[in-house]
Every structure is written in structure tokens, then in C-alpha cells.
Design a protein around this motif. Structure first.
Motif, PDB file in Angstrom:
ATOM      1  N   MET A 151      11.853  -3.186  14.235  1.00 44.03           N
ATOM      2  CA  MET A 151      10.927  -4.261  14.574  1.00 44.03           C
ATOM      3  C   MET A 151      11.660  -5.468  15.140  1.00 44.03           C
ATOM      4  O   MET A 151      11.159  -6.216  15.926  1.00 44.03           O
ATOM      5  CB  MET A 151      10.140  -4.659  13.332  1.00 44.03           C
ATOM      6  CG  MET A 151       8.970  -5.589  13.586  1.00 44.03           C
ATOM      7  SD  MET A 151       8.061  -5.890  12.054  1.00 44.03           S
ATOM      8  CE  MET A 151       7.442  -4.237  11.756  1.00 44.03           C
TER       9      MET A 151
ATOM     10  N   LEU B 207       1.354 -11.003  13.631  1.00 39.09           N
ATOM     11  CA  LEU B 207       0.982  -9.607  13.882  1.00 39.09           C
ATOM     12  C   LEU B 207      -0.264  -9.197  13.114  1.00 39.09           C
ATOM     13  O   LEU B 207      -0.934  -8.229  13.491  1.00 39.09           O
ATOM     14  CB  LEU B 207       2.145  -8.679  13.495  1.00 39.09           C
ATOM     15  CG  LEU B 207       3.422  -8.805  14.323  1.00 39.09           C
ATOM     16  CD1 LEU B 207       4.507  -7.906  13.737  1.00 39.09           C
ATOM     17  CD2 LEU B 207       3.164  -8.448  15.789  1.00 39.09           C
TER      18      LEU B 207
ATOM     19  N   GLU C 223      -2.561  -7.517  10.174  1.00 38.79           N
ATOM     20  CA  GLU C 223      -2.487  -6.287   9.387  1.00 38.79           C
ATOM     21  C   GLU C 223      -1.918  -5.146  10.225  1.00 38.79           C
ATOM     22  O   GLU C 223      -2.401  -4.866  11.317  1.00 38.79           O
ATOM     23  CB  GLU C 223      -3.876  -5.927   8.858  1.00 38.79           C
ATOM     24  CG  GLU C 223      -3.882  -4.851   7.803  1.00 38.79           C
ATOM     25  CD  GLU C 223      -5.258  -4.663   7.189  1.00 38.79           C
ATOM     26  OE1 GLU C 223      -5.340  -4.210   6.042  1.00 38.79           O
ATOM     27  OE2 GLU C 223      -6.262  -4.968   7.879  1.00 38.79           O
ATOM     28  N   ARG C 224      -0.883  -4.500   9.698  1.00 40.13           N
ATOM     29  CA  ARG C 224      -0.207  -3.428  10.407  1.00 40.13           C
ATOM     30  C   ARG C 224      -0.146  -2.187   9.525  1.00 40.13           C
ATOM     31  O   ARG C 224      -0.120  -2.290   8.290  1.00 40.13           O
ATOM     32  CB  ARG C 224       1.227  -3.844  10.776  1.00 40.13           C
ATOM     33  CG  ARG C 224       1.315  -5.157  11.536  1.00 40.13           C
ATOM     34  CD  ARG C 224       0.856  -5.013  12.961  1.00 40.13           C
ATOM     35  NE  ARG C 224       1.771  -4.178  13.729  1.00 40.13           N
ATOM     36  CZ  ARG C 224       1.599  -3.862  15.005  1.00 40.13           C
ATOM     37  NH1 ARG C 224       0.521  -4.287  15.650  1.00 40.13           N
ATOM     38  NH2 ARG C 224       2.480  -3.119  15.633  1.00 40.13           N
TER      39      ARG C 224
ATOM     40  N   ILE D  42       6.584  -4.168   6.780  1.00 40.46           N
ATOM     41  CA  ILE D  42       6.592  -5.421   7.531  1.00 40.46           C
ATOM     42  C   ILE D  42       7.569  -6.431   6.946  1.00 40.46           C
ATOM     43  O   ILE D  42       7.938  -7.403   7.604  1.00 40.46           O
ATOM     44  CB  ILE D  42       5.166  -6.012   7.591  1.00 40.46           C
ATOM     45  CG1 ILE D  42       5.035  -6.967   8.790  1.00 40.46           C
ATOM     46  CG2 ILE D  42       4.788  -6.688   6.273  1.00 40.46           C
ATOM     47  CD1 ILE D  42       3.611  -7.313   9.130  1.00 40.46           C
TER      48      ILE D  42
ATOM     49  N   THR E 248      -1.903  -0.510   4.504  1.00 38.38           N
ATOM     50  CA  THR E 248      -1.505  -1.432   5.565  1.00 38.38           C
ATOM     51  C   THR E 248      -0.795  -2.619   4.924  1.00 38.38           C
ATOM     52  O   THR E 248      -0.911  -2.867   3.722  1.00 38.38           O
ATOM     53  CB  THR E 248      -2.719  -1.939   6.356  1.00 38.38           C
ATOM     54  OG1 THR E 248      -3.586  -2.655   5.466  1.00 38.38           O
ATOM     55  CG2 THR E 248      -3.480  -0.790   6.993  1.00 38.38           C
TER      56      THR E 248
ATOM     57  N   ARG F   1       0.450  -6.895   5.730  1.00 37.54           N
ATOM     58  CA  ARG F   1       0.522  -8.098   6.566  1.00 37.54           C
ATOM     59  C   ARG F   1       1.485  -9.071   5.909  1.00 37.54           C
ATOM     60  O   ARG F   1       1.600  -9.119   4.674  1.00 37.54           O
ATOM     61  CB  ARG F   1      -0.846  -8.738   6.781  1.00 37.54           C
ATOM     62  CG  ARG F   1      -1.575  -9.155   5.530  1.00 37.54           C
ATOM     63  CD  ARG F   1      -2.986  -9.636   5.863  1.00 37.54           C
ATOM     64  NE  ARG F   1      -3.758  -9.928   4.681  1.00 37.54           N
ATOM     65  CZ  ARG F   1      -3.781 -11.091   4.048  1.00 37.54           C
ATOM     66  NH1 ARG F   1      -3.051 -12.103   4.518  1.00 37.54           N
ATOM     67  NH2 ARG F   1      -4.517 -11.269   2.974  1.00 37.54           N
TER      68      ARG F   1
END
Length: 444
Positions: A1, A27, A29-30, A83, A121, A123
């Protein structure tokens, strides 16, 4: 990343962390790494056995506090895709190699079913620091994780915060310096030639204030020389023990060993004219105000230590501090090395500080200690034993002092007027955790 070097020319660690945190937060929620296993009975059995949950309530659904377990990687799995990877790696590269969890807030939309395969997910929340902590200088890193069922609906969400810190140097001889014995109040004064008269007085139930033997001027804190006439001849006067609050603060955070927040730290102006620092006890923090008349109260903290505290002038004498004991409403857990290791592995937490004593000591700890996934699981166990048949809506845990192997953890709680359960988890060093548990509206 990351798309740039860890240490950009002309930038500081703080600047790079701030910029990185802003980019990650933007970004939103991934996708997180996939959950390796479906919700399954063997993992639930291992978890409940390790944490001592004998309720038998988890045949068809998983304990809600297990939610993070389903997405935990194994001991050799790569965490690529989290993340929080880049900020944590950047801190590692700059010497902040120690890590300890500090907060875990879980909210449950529904319990997950055996056989269900979840997806999750993440964030990014943010980075705060550098801050001085009991572990050493560090940064707090926060992120959020959500879990979704096969129907696509969210089943749970979690706030998770860790402290990344620079481990302190170990004391000569290989051990941690001045570790408090379990059951002893951990914050102890340093007594020298200038202050021994004060602490001897406290042990005798007297508040002694140093005075100059030549000009009679009073001074506190004690010192070797009179600030008025510069004489080194000194004696003391026994004060009345009465005064008024000159100023104060209400302490909420960070946790302090042996203290349960919120509590009041005040500067008290004595009738004799000098000022002295201490805690105000015997009343609620909201009742403390400037110019509140107070008197000294000598409070025994353990077998060896008495502290001068302050209480409203009309308040009753405080009860002496006692060791927390398990009672009909409490849950006592003996923190054997087997318990610490087995519960960490049952929560799929393979961080070495929870099972390798040498690596734990290398980070400044005196022994292996309980992980936060076990702490939140024990809060769940206590809550459902306290309110049988209830359905959990959320558990919010804040960690204080470590719960080391060889100690004991005692959970006690109080049901608030709004139905929430406030839980305290105490060990020999003080409060290991404070937690708030909420229940679904149809809870019993």
C-alpha cells in the motif's frame, strides 16, 4: 500500500505518520484479509474451555466476543492487506517495536451462526503521538473493523487501538527494575534524608511541615535549604491538617496503577499557609470545588504504606483500602502461565509477549501477560453470568495495568440505571480493565 520510502528526505517521523494517516483515513472502508475459516464448533470449544465458559450456550451460535477470532491470521500467515500495516511497519522501522493493545470496543448487530463464513472490512481511524506512557514513548494507532454475514448484512463492528512504543532498557541483571509485588500499592514514594520526617509523621498520623530552625519559615515540599534565609538548619511543625482546595483536576486518562478513574488531584492550601498536593476522597468528583474546606485523612494503602489524602471537612472517615476479593457477585481468575498461553492461542493471538517470557521482558514487561481478546472474552463471560439469558449489544474495554502470569484477575460489576453493566477487572497492580456492557432491549 505504501508507494514511497519509509523515511523521506527532509521529513520527520511525525510528519510522515500524519500524512500517511490522512491518506489511509481518506480511503474509507476497504476489504480486509479473508476470514480463514467458517464459524465452527471446534474453535468455539477451544475458546470456551480456555476462558472457563461452562454455560453450554454456544451450540448453534458463536460467543459474540469471539468476533475478531474469525479473521485472525495464523502464526505463519502474512497479514498483507490490513489497513494498519503501513503505520505499524513505519513505527517498527523507527524503533517503536513494542506493541500492546489499549482499547477494544465491539458492537454486535447479531450473533453469528455455526457454519457461516464471514467477510470483513477495515477503515483507518488515526495516529496520536508521540506520547509518554508507562511502557515508554509511543504512538496510539486506531482502526475499525466490520464483519458481514453471507446475507451481506453487517453482524459486528469493532474499534481497536494499540500503543506502539520504544521498549525501555531492561535493568541490570536481566530483570525489570522495581516491579511491585502483587497485592501491594504500586506507586510508592522515594524517601530520603530531606523527606523521612514527613513520612514518619504520616505513619504516626501527623501532617508534618518542614520549617527553618533559624527564621521559622515553613516550606513544602521539604528541601535542604531555607528559601527565605538560606539556612540549612531545619526542623518541622505539626500542621492542623485543615485547609481549602486551592486548585484541582479530575483525572480520567491515562490509567494509573492503583487508581480507579475518575478521581480528583488537588492542591490544598493549609491553614499554615503552605500548599500540598493530594487526592480528594470521600466525595464525588463533581462535588469538589475551589475553596472547598478539607481535612487530612490518612489512608492505608497496604501493609507498608499510608498516604495523606484530603476529604471534605464534614465527610466521615474513609474506609481503608482492601484487596479485591471474589464474592457472590465477582469472578476470580487465577492467571497461571497455562491460562495466559492457552487463552491467547484460543483467540488466535500469537504475539510473543503472551507466551514467550524472554520476549515479553525484552519489551519491558516482567512476565507474559493476558491479551486483550481474552480480557474482552472474560468481560463477556462475567456479564452473561451476572445477567443470565441476556443478549449482548456491545462491550467496550479499556485496558489499564497488565495482567501478568502468576497474578489473579477479579471481575466485579455494577448495573447502572440505564441498564448497562459497568465492569472492573482488578489485579495486584491495580485496575487491569474497565468496561461497559450494554444489552439488547429484550434482555432479561
Amino acid at each position: 500500500m505504501r508507494d514511497e520510502p519509509a523515511a523521506r528526505e527532509g521529513s520527520t517521523l511525525h510528519e510522515e505518520l500524519t500524512a500517511l494517516a490522512e491518506r489511509l483515513a481518506a480511503l474509507g472502508e476497504r476489504p480486509a484479509p479473508p476470514c480463514p475459516d467458517a464459524v465452527n464448533a471446534p474453535m468455539i470449544r477451544h475458546w470456551t474451555q480456555a476462558l472457563g465458559d461452562t454455560s453450554g450456550a454456544w451450540a448453534d451460535v458463536a460467543p459474540p466476543a469471539m468476533i475478531q477470532v474469525w479473521s485472525m491470521p495464523g502464526p505463519v500467515a502474512k497479514k498483507a492487506g490490513s489497513i494498519a500495516d503501513d503505520p505499524l511497519r513505519l513505527l517498527d522501522e523507527n524503533g517503536y517495536t513494542g506493541v500492546v493493545a489499549t482499547n477494544c470496543d465491539q458492537t454486535y448487530d447479531r450473533y453469528v451462526k455455526v457454519g457461516e463464513r464471514l467477510r470483513s472490512t477495515m477503515r483507518f481511524g488515526g495516529v496520536a503521538g508521540p506520547k509518554r506512557t508507562a511502557m515508554g514513548e509511543g504512538y496510539f494507532v486506531t482502526w475499525f473493523q466490520s464483519w458481514y454475514g453471507e446475507d451481506g448484512e453487517r453482524v459486528a463492528e469493532m474499534l481497536f487501538r494499540v500503543l506502539k512504543f520504544k521498549p525501555r532498557q531492561r535493568a541490570a541483571g536481566g530483570g525489570k527494575a522495581s516491579a511491585a509485588k502483587p497485592g501491594r500499592y504500586p506507586l510508592r514514594p522515594t524517601i530520603g534524608l530531606d523527606t523521612r520526617f514527613f513520612w514518619d509523621g504520616v505513619n504516626d498520623g501527623e501532617l508534618r511541615i518542614q520549617s527553618c530552625a533559624d527564621c521559622g519559615a515553613l516550606r513544602h515540599p521539604p528541601g535542604p535549604m531555607c528559601p527565605a534565609c538560606h539556612s540549612t538548619n531545619r526542623t518541622y511543625r505539626t500542621a492542623s491538617g485543615r485547609g481549602v482546595v486551592h486548585s484541582f483536576v479530575v483525572h480520567h486518562h491515562p490509567p494509573v496503577p492503583g487508581r480507579t478513574p475518575p478521581y480528583v488531584v488537588a492542591v490544598v492550601e493549609l491553614e499554615e499557609g503552605v500548599r500540598i498536593l493530594g487526592n480528594v476522597i470521600g466525595c464525588e468528583p463533581s462535588e469538589v470545588e475551589v475553596d472547598l474546606p478539607v481535612r487530612v485523612a490518612f489512608q492505608r494503602m497496604d501493609d507498608d504504606l499510608v498516604l495523606p489524602q484530603w476529604t471534605p471537612a464534614n465527610a466521615p472517615e474513609p474506609e481503608p483500602a482492601e484487596e479485591p476479593e471474589a464474592d457472590a457477585d465477582g469472578l476470580r481468575i487465577e492467571l497461571t502461565p497455562t491460562f495466559v498461553i492457552a487463552s491467547a492461542l484460543a483467540t488466535r493471538d500469537f504475539t510473543p509477549v503472551h507466551h514467550d517470557i524472554e520476549l515479553a521482558r525484552a519489551q519491558g514487561a516482567k512476565d507474559i501477560f493476558v491479551n486483550i481478546l481474552t480480557s474482552i472474552g472474560l468481560v463477556q463471560r462475567y456479564a452473561l453470568e451476572t445477567v443470565p439469558g441476556a443478549v449482548l449489544e456491545s462491550v467496550r474495554v479499556r485496558l489499564g495495568v497488565p495482567a501478568y502470569a502468576g497474578d489473579a484477575l477479579t471481575l466485579t460489576g455494577e448495573r447502572a440505571a440505564d441498564g448497562t453493566l459497568r465492569v472492573r477487572g482488578a489485579v495486584g497492580l491495580g485496575d487491569h480493565l474497565t468496561a461497559t456492557v450494554t444489552f439488547k432491549e429484550d434482555a432479561q
